[in-house]
Design a protein around this motif. Structure first.
Motif, PDB file in Angstrom:
ATOM      1  N   PHE A  16       0.842  -1.203   0.000  1.00  0.00           N
ATOM      2  CA  PHE A  16       0.000   0.000   0.000  1.00  0.00           C
ATOM      3  C   PHE A  16       0.873   1.247   0.000  1.00  0.00           C
ATOM      4  O   PHE A  16       0.627   2.196  -0.750  1.00  0.00           O
ATOM      5  N   LEU A  17       1.913   1.218   0.852  1.00  0.00           N
ATOM      6  CA  LEU A  17       2.771   2.392   0.963  1.00  0.00           C
ATOM      7  C   LEU A  17       3.420   2.727  -0.386  1.00  0.00           C
ATOM      8  O   LEU A  17       3.428   3.877  -0.820  1.00  0.00           O
ATOM      9  N   LEU A  18       3.922   1.691  -1.067  1.00  0.00           N
ATOM     10  CA  LEU A  18       4.539   1.934  -2.375  1.00  0.00           C
ATOM     11  C   LEU A  18       3.519   2.523  -3.347  1.00  0.00           C
ATOM     12  O   LEU A  18       3.808   3.458  -4.087  1.00  0.00           O
ATOM     13  N   ALA A  19       2.308   1.949  -3.318  1.00  0.00           N
ATOM     14  CA  ALA A  19       1.286   2.423  -4.261  1.00  0.00           C
ATOM     15  C   ALA A  19       0.898   3.867  -3.956  1.00  0.00           C
ATOM     16  O   ALA A  19       0.752   4.691  -4.868  1.00  0.00           O
ATOM     17  N   ALA A  20       0.725   4.182  -2.665  1.00  0.00           N
ATOM     18  CA  ALA A  20       0.301   5.536  -2.306  1.00  0.00           C
ATOM     19  C   ALA A  20       1.412   6.539  -2.580  1.00  0.00           C
ATOM     20  O   ALA A  20       1.156   7.625  -3.117  1.00  0.00           O
ATOM     21  N   VAL A  21       2.648   6.170  -2.260  1.00  0.00           N
ATOM     22  CA  VAL A  21       3.759   7.082  -2.566  1.00  0.00           C
ATOM     23  C   VAL A  21       3.888   7.208  -4.088  1.00  0.00           C
ATOM     24  O   VAL A  21       4.144   8.289  -4.620  1.00  0.00           O
ATOM     25  N   GLY A  22       3.644   6.099  -4.789  1.00  0.00           N
ATOM     26  CA  GLY A  22       3.688   6.138  -6.254  1.00  0.00           C
ATOM     27  C   GLY A  22       2.649   7.100  -6.812  1.00  0.00           C
ATOM     28  O   GLY A  22       2.907   7.826  -7.771  1.00  0.00           O
ATOM     29  N   SER A  23       1.468   7.107  -6.199  1.00  0.00           N
ATOM     30  CA  SER A  23       0.430   8.034  -6.646  1.00  0.00           C
ATOM     31  C   SER A  23       0.867   9.475  -6.393  1.00  0.00           C
ATOM     32  O   SER A  23       0.712  10.353  -7.242  1.00  0.00           O
ATOM     33  N   ALA A  24       1.435   9.699  -5.217  1.00  0.00           N
ATOM     34  CA  ALA A  24       1.821  11.065  -4.856  1.00  0.00           C
ATOM     35  C   ALA A  24       2.990  11.564  -5.716  1.00  0.00           C
ATOM     36  O   ALA A  24       2.967  12.678  -6.226  1.00  0.00           O
ATOM     37  N   VAL A  25       3.988  10.712  -5.880  1.00  0.00           N
ATOM     38  CA  VAL A  25       5.172  11.127  -6.633  1.00  0.00           C
ATOM     39  C   VAL A  25       4.877  11.054  -8.128  1.00  0.00           C
ATOM     40  O   VAL A  25       4.559   9.987  -8.640  1.00  0.00           O
ATOM     41  N   GLY A  26       4.951  12.185  -8.790  1.00  0.00           N
ATOM     42  CA  GLY A  26       4.631  12.159 -10.219  1.00  0.00           C
ATOM     43  C   GLY A  26       5.136  13.407 -10.912  1.00  0.00           C
ATOM     44  O   GLY A  26       6.098  14.046 -10.463  1.00  0.00           O
ATOM     45  N   LEU A  27       4.462  13.759 -12.006  1.00  0.00           N
ATOM     46  CA  LEU A  27       4.847  14.961 -12.745  1.00  0.00           C
ATOM     47  C   LEU A  27       4.847  16.173 -11.822  1.00  0.00           C
ATOM     48  O   LEU A  27       5.631  17.103 -11.996  1.00  0.00           O
ATOM     49  N   GLY A  28       3.945  16.147 -10.822  1.00  0.00           N
ATOM     50  CA  GLY A  28       3.849  17.253  -9.875  1.00  0.00           C
ATOM     51  C   GLY A  28       5.158  17.493  -9.147  1.00  0.00           C
ATOM     52  O   GLY A  28       5.495  18.633  -8.826  1.00  0.00           O
ATOM     53  N   ASN A  29       5.903  16.434  -8.870  1.00  0.00           N
ATOM     54  CA  ASN A  29       7.166  16.587  -8.147  1.00  0.00           C
ATOM     55  C   ASN A  29       8.317  16.945  -9.071  1.00  0.00           C
ATOM     56  O   ASN A  29       9.162  17.756  -8.745  1.00  0.00           O
ATOM     57  N   ILE A  30       8.370  16.255 -10.214  1.00  0.00           N
ATOM     58  CA  ILE A  30       9.587  16.361 -11.021  1.00  0.00           C
ATOM     59  C   ILE A  30       9.465  17.442 -12.083  1.00  0.00           C
ATOM     60  O   ILE A  30      10.422  18.116 -12.413  1.00  0.00           O
ATOM     61  N   TRP A  31       8.259  17.624 -12.587  1.00  0.00           N
ATOM     62  CA  TRP A  31       8.063  18.655 -13.621  1.00  0.00           C
ATOM     63  C   TRP A  31       7.623  19.976 -12.980  1.00  0.00           C
ATOM     64  O   TRP A  31       8.206  21.027 -13.195  1.00  0.00           O
TER      65      TRP A  31
END
Ligand code: PFF
Length: 456
Positions: A16-31
């Motif tokens: 769950f933690l990986l999936a939720a962090v995966g949802s949070a971490v995205g274009l919003g963080n890197i772009w």
């Protein structure tokens, strides 16, 4: 039928933690985070952003996961069930629908931008940026945007991969994908930060991100920081509420929420530390805006030794990050549809994904054939907004904060204290009281103020 019986559960809290962090971490963080920080004055913005995450976003995230797990179904059915349990008006179901619709709408344009990152993996790997100058780099980017066919195809490829993962279900699809991609993403990011530390102007970047000039903080910076915090942590809509429904009962929601928000913020800061040292070392402009990673960075990749490899790695990182988020944007719609007379996951995923791709074509055309089409142009606020701008505005500036505020009100004011205590596995001690204070007063008021400023 028993609540939650339509759905699989995560196989472990780590999944769950990986999936939720995966949802949070995205274009919003890197772009987005690096360029928004660049445009809004560096350290001051970072400070306001972190304050928003702690005071406004984490309390709502706790509320969102708690509603999801207690409801055990898609956001719409979870909200309907909880409204009934708590003797509240049945129209609270609408909040769940709002989340599903917001997630779907974000997916439509998110996939278009994610498609750019796929296109850039190929472009960088081919060596198109070797020794390129600013004009050449801009030409490549503008050339991509001007071509609806290739934008539509990259958008389609990205949506296709998202559909493939989601169609395989929670354990075989979502879990497997994030288990491979999220650790790879961390490794790639650390390699890039290491490279930037050796080859770039790390100290300047560090000062840029962490030296706070308080004179740069104004209402507008706060407004942008709140919006960015909601988007980046994936809070306020159906995504994490849906993931919460698949969460085993023995997992502590408050702890998980803090870890998710902390990991998300860490990745955003690391992305800044990977990008800005290179931007400074090559004399590029940190306040460049949305083109920062697509126009500015490739110039540096084209000049540095091993730049083709480093650049390709960077865009692979971006595509991975986007994919672990896009699956969480498609899942709420799919989870609602499979609850419908037990419809099957594969056909439902295909229909939802194709629909999102079709709606996304509106955003594709916003960069070329419809660049001058401003559907709400008669209103001054929307004067220059294309279809893409309008969808982004509607989802990020209206639906996410609105959803967040309603979640805070429902979890903080309308659910019985006993239900929330029970679901959070807490006693009526300091942790619970701090959460309850923040979710009842601070979060809704902060979001309300943001709305007022936005409308003014
Ligand atoms: N948090 C994702 C990002 O930072 O790119 C975007 C996102 C995913 C927003 C899922 C909202 C959401 F429900």
């Amino acid at each position: 039928m028993q609540r939650g019986s339509h759905h699989e559960a995560w196989s472990s809290r780590f999944a769950f933690l990986l999936a939720a962090v995966g949802s949070a971490v995205g274009l919003g963080n890197i772009w987005k985070f690096p360029y928004v920080t660049g445009v809004n004055g560096g350290g001051a913005f970072v400070l306001v952003y972190v304050a928003c995450v702690i005071l406004v976003v984490i309390p709502i995230l706790i509320g969102e996961l708690l509603i999801g797990r207690r409801g055990g179904e898609s956001p719409a059915n979870s909200m309907a069930a909880l409204a009934k349990d708590e003797n509240r008006h049945s129209s609270w179901e609408i909040l769940g629908w709002l989340g599903i619709i917001a997630a779907f709408l974000i997916l439509t344009f998110y996939s278009v931008i994610a498609g750019w990152s796929l296109a850039y993996v190929l472009e960088t790997a081919k060596g198109s940026f070797e020794n390129i100058d600013a004009t050449g780099s801009r030409e490549i980017f503008d050339g991509l945007l001007a071509d609806p066919l290739s934008l539509g195809l990259w958008h389609g490829l990205f949506m296709g991969i998202t559909m493939f993962v989601v169609s395989r279900g929670v354990k075989k699809g979502l879990e497997r994908a994030v288990t491979v991609m999220l650790p790879s993403l961390f490794v790639i990011l650390l390699v890039l930060v290491g490279y930037a530390a050796i080859a770039g102007e790390f100290k300047r970047a560090f000062d840029f991100l962490f030296t706070t000039d308080f004179s740069k903080i104004d209402a507008n910076v706060i407004l942008i920081a709140v919006g960015q915090a909601f988007f980046s942590v994936s809070v306020g809509i159906g995504a994490l509420m849906t993931y919460g429904a698949y969460l085993p009962r023995d997992v502590s929601i408050p702890k998980m929420s803090c870890v998710i928000a902390a990991a998300d913020t860490l990745v955003a800061v690391l992305a800044g530390l990977a990008i800005f040292p290179i931007v400074f070392a090559y004399g590029l402009e940190p306040g460049e805006g949305p083109g920062l990673i697509f126009v500015t960075l490739p110039i540096a990749f084209g000049q540095m030794p091993g730049g083709t490899f480093i650049g390709t790695l960077f865009f692979v990182l971006l595509a991975f990050a986007a994919l672990t988020s896009s699956i969480s944007l498609l899942e709420p719609t799919v989870s609602r549809l499979v609850e419908q007379r037990d419809w099957k996951r594969v056909p439902v995923t295909i229909c939802a994904g194709v629909a999102a791709w079709l709606v996304g074509l509106g955003s594709v055309f916003s960069f070329n054939n419809w660049a001058d089409f401003t559907p709400l142009g008669i209103f001054p606020t929307f004067a220059n907004k294309t279809v893409f701008d309008l969808l982004d505005y509607l989802a990020t500036n209206i639906l996410l904060p609105l959803g967040g505020m309603l979640i805070a009100i429902f979890a903080g004011w309308l659910m019985a204290k006993k239900s929330t205590l029970d679901e959070l596995g807490l006693t009526d001690g300091p942790v619970y009281r701090v959460w309850r204070f923040l979710v009842r007063f601070v979060s809704p008021v902060a979001v309300g103020l943001v709305f007022l400023f936005n409308l003014a």
